[in-house]
Design a protein around this motif. Structure first.
Motif, short mmCIF file in Angstrom:
data_model
loop_
_atom_site.label_atom_id
_atom_site.label_comp_id
_atom_site.label_asym_id
_atom_site.label_seq_id
_atom_site.Cartn_x
_atom_site.Cartn_y
_atom_site.Cartn_z
N SER A 282 21.14 -29.27 88.48
CA SER A 282 20.57 -28.88 89.78
C SER A 282 20.50 -27.37 89.85
CB SER A 282 21.42 -29.44 90.92
OG SER A 282 22.72 -28.94 90.84
N PRO A 283 19.50 -26.84 90.50
CA PRO A 283 19.41 -25.38 90.64
C PRO A 283 20.55 -24.86 91.50
CG PRO A 283 17.69 -26.48 91.90
CD PRO A 283 18.40 -27.54 91.14
N TRP A 284 20.87 -23.60 91.29
CA TRP A 284 21.94 -23.00 92.06
C TRP A 284 21.55 -22.87 93.52
CZ3 TRP A 284 24.31 -18.30 89.04
CH2 TRP A 284 24.97 -18.78 87.91
N THR A 285 22.54 -23.02 94.36
CA THR A 285 22.31 -22.78 95.79
C THR A 285 22.25 -21.26 96.01
OG1 THR A 285 24.66 -22.65 96.33
CG2 THR A 285 23.62 -24.85 96.41
N LYS A 286 21.79 -20.87 97.17
CA LYS A 286 21.71 -19.45 97.51
C LYS A 286 23.10 -18.82 97.44
CE LYS A 286 19.86 -16.35 101.01
NZ LYS A 286 19.15 -16.23 102.30
N GLU A 287 24.10 -19.54 97.92
CA GLU A 287 25.48 -19.03 97.90
C GLU A 287 25.96 -18.84 96.46
OE1 GLU A 287 29.23 -21.42 98.86
OE2 GLU A 287 28.83 -20.31 100.72
N GLU A 288 25.68 -19.80 95.58
CA GLU A 288 26.10 -19.69 94.19
C GLU A 288 25.42 -18.50 93.50
OE1 GLU A 288 27.06 -24.34 93.05
OE2 GLU A 288 24.98 -23.65 93.10
N LYS A 289 24.14 -18.30 93.80
CA LYS A 289 23.43 -17.15 93.22
C LYS A 289 24.05 -15.84 93.69
CE LYS A 289 18.94 -19.38 92.79
NZ LYS A 289 17.56 -19.42 93.28
N THR A 290 24.39 -15.77 94.97
CA THR A 290 25.00 -14.55 95.52
C THR A 290 26.33 -14.26 94.85
OG1 THR A 290 23.93 -14.95 97.65
CG2 THR A 290 25.82 -13.45 97.64
N VAL A 291 27.15 -15.27 94.69
CA VAL A 291 28.46 -15.09 94.06
C VAL A 291 28.29 -14.67 92.60
CG1 VAL A 291 30.55 -16.29 93.31
CG2 VAL A 291 29.67 -16.64 95.62
N ALA A 292 27.36 -15.29 91.90
CA ALA A 292 27.11 -14.93 90.50
C ALA A 292 26.67 -13.48 90.38
CB ALA A 292 26.07 -15.86 89.90
N GLU A 293 25.79 -13.04 91.27
CA GLU A 293 25.34 -11.65 91.25
C GLU A 293 26.49 -10.69 91.54
OE1 GLU A 293 22.13 -11.49 94.03
OE2 GLU A 293 20.81 -12.71 92.76
N GLN A 294 27.35 -11.07 92.47
CA GLN A 294 28.50 -10.22 92.79
C GLN A 294 29.43 -10.12 91.60
OE1 GLN A 294 30.02 -12.16 96.29
NE2 GLN A 294 28.72 -10.98 97.68
N LEU A 295 29.68 -11.23 90.94
CA LEU A 295 30.55 -11.22 89.77
C LEU A 295 29.96 -10.37 88.65
CD1 LEU A 295 31.79 -14.91 89.61
CD2 LEU A 295 33.16 -12.88 90.07
N LYS A 296 28.65 -10.52 88.43
CA LYS A 296 28.01 -9.73 87.38
C LYS A 296 28.08 -8.24 87.69
CE LYS A 296 24.84 -13.17 85.60
NZ LYS A 296 23.43 -13.55 85.42
N SER A 297 27.83 -7.88 88.94
CA SER A 297 27.89 -6.45 89.29
C SER A 297 29.31 -5.93 89.18
CB SER A 297 27.32 -6.21 90.68
OG SER A 297 28.15 -6.75 91.67
N HIS A 298 30.27 -6.75 89.53
CA HIS A 298 31.67 -6.32 89.44
C HIS A 298 32.08 -6.13 87.98
CE1 HIS A 298 35.88 -5.85 90.31
NE2 HIS A 298 36.17 -6.82 89.49
N THR A 299 31.71 -7.07 87.12
CA THR A 299 32.10 -6.95 85.71
C THR A 299 31.36 -5.83 85.01
OG1 THR A 299 30.54 -8.69 85.10
CG2 THR A 299 32.83 -9.35 85.46
#
Length: 63
Positions: free
Chosen positions: A43-60
Motif C-alpha cells: 500500500s502507498p504511504w500515508t501522508k503521515e508516514e511520508k512526513t515522518v520518513a522525510e523528517q528522519l531523512k533530514s535528521h540523519t
C-alpha cells in the motif's frame, strides 16, 4: 560523551540501512513469487508516514 553519540548515530544509520534492505527483499520476493496477486501488493504511504520518513531523512543527513 561525543564518542557515545557517534556510536549511536552509526547504529541508527545501520538500522536504517538494514530496514531499506529488508523492504527491498520483501518487495522482490512478493513480485517474484506472487506476480498476479493483488492482495499482496504494497500500500502507498500515508501522508503521515511520508512526513515522518522525510523528517528522519533530514535528521540523519544532518548527522
Amino acid at each position: 560523551m561525543e564518542a557515545e553519540i557517534n556510536k549511536m548515530e552509526l547504529m541508527f544509520q545501520k538500522a536504517d540501512s538494514d530496514l531499506d534492505y529488508i523492504q527491498y527483499r520483501l518487495e522482490y520476493e512478493i513480485k517474484t513469487n506472487h506476480p498476479d496477486s493483488t492482495d499482496l501488493g504494497l500500500s502507498p504511504w500515508t501522508k503521515e508516514e511520508k512526513t515522518v520518513a522525510e523528517q528522519l531523512k533530514s535528521h540523519t543527513s544532518d548527522l
